[in-house]
Design a protein around this motif. Sequence first.
Motif, short mmCIF file in Angstrom:
data_model
loop_
_atom_site.label_atom_id
_atom_site.label_comp_id
_atom_site.label_asym_id
_atom_site.label_seq_id
_atom_site.Cartn_x
_atom_site.Cartn_y
_atom_site.Cartn_z
N GLU A 191 -79.40 -21.70 -44.61
CA GLU A 191 -80.35 -22.12 -43.85
C GLU A 191 -79.92 -21.69 -42.46
O GLU A 191 -80.79 -21.40 -41.47
N VAL A 192 -78.59 -21.99 -42.06
CA VAL A 192 -78.22 -22.05 -40.62
C VAL A 192 -78.23 -20.62 -40.31
O VAL A 192 -78.75 -20.12 -39.43
N ASP A 195 -81.57 -18.99 -39.60
CA ASP A 195 -82.07 -19.03 -38.27
C ASP A 195 -81.36 -18.64 -37.25
O ASP A 195 -81.90 -18.05 -36.35
N LEU A 196 -80.24 -18.41 -37.19
CA LEU A 196 -79.45 -17.62 -36.34
C LEU A 196 -79.62 -16.22 -36.30
O LEU A 196 -79.75 -15.70 -35.15
N ARG A 197 -80.24 -15.64 -37.44
CA ARG A 197 -80.69 -14.20 -37.39
C ARG A 197 -82.07 -13.79 -36.79
O ARG A 197 -82.12 -13.01 -36.36
N LYS A 198 -82.65 -15.15 -36.36
CA LYS A 198 -84.06 -14.87 -35.82
C LYS A 198 -84.13 -15.14 -34.41
O LYS A 198 -84.91 -14.83 -33.81
N GLY A 199 -82.85 -15.46 -33.87
CA GLY A 199 -82.65 -15.79 -32.58
C GLY A 199 -82.32 -14.47 -31.79
O GLY A 199 -81.61 -13.53 -32.17
N THR A 257 -84.73 -10.18 -40.85
CA THR A 257 -85.45 -11.05 -41.54
C THR A 257 -85.16 -10.86 -43.11
O THR A 257 -84.42 -9.76 -43.36
#
Length: 260
Positions: A191-192, A195-199, A257
């Motif tokens: 999960e972490v 999220d980091l991949r999307k920033g 993604t």
Amino acid sequence: MDVVKIEVARGVLTATLCDLENRNALGFALVSGLRDAIRRANADPSIRAVVVTNEGSTFCAGANLKERSKANDANKQGSGSGGLIELFEEIRKSPTPIVGRIAGHVVGGGNGLAATLDISVASEDVKFGFTEVRLGVIPAMISVVCLPKMRDGDAMELFLRGNRFPAARAAELGLINRAVPADQLDGAIEEVIADLRKGGPNAIGLAKTLVYEVPKKSDAEAFEWTTALSNQLFAGEEAKEGMKAFLQKRPASWAITDED
């Protein structure tokens, strides 16, 4: 044999501590291996996060007592930091987020490593402990990174008593972000990472900088510095793409993604 095993997949470099003979103690080879892993991640734009985890029942047993004893025998003045201070500084300054997947016990200097990582999640069944006083030493260098996250009273009790405490307590103290059941650890880490991949890569690196730099400044200095930094980011290509993607309801070009 390497004491830090490196794997790279889908933009994530995983550094696994695997010095089982020494319970992943912070010896010269292990510290050097972690520093090399961070440098490799920072030099590769395709790597969006680092995960530090462990093999065996111990995440990190603190100082490598065998090495420290030998060094002290050769040099009565002591053996210095063994690269530990430099490792902590490289973690803090790394523009690549560094995540702790703590699947083993954390003792002594290992608390400093866990506390320095940007985001740390531990299995509920592992124990933490500032056990230095029971060896006749103190949590000296790691206090620099642990004390800012803890209340003075909690730190005083744990430093003086030297006892073990559960991962859930470590989360309450602020040494780690949270503790989860062992069978949920991988899911929590994913999960972490998702999220980091999307920033935005540049934005994430500078967001880390905020956490360390703003508290050092007066309010006036902080507002001046952050205003300039914000203006710089809004004018940059990463932000332009991010805002365009938001308005067009699509992932930004730099996001990784589930379809990638």
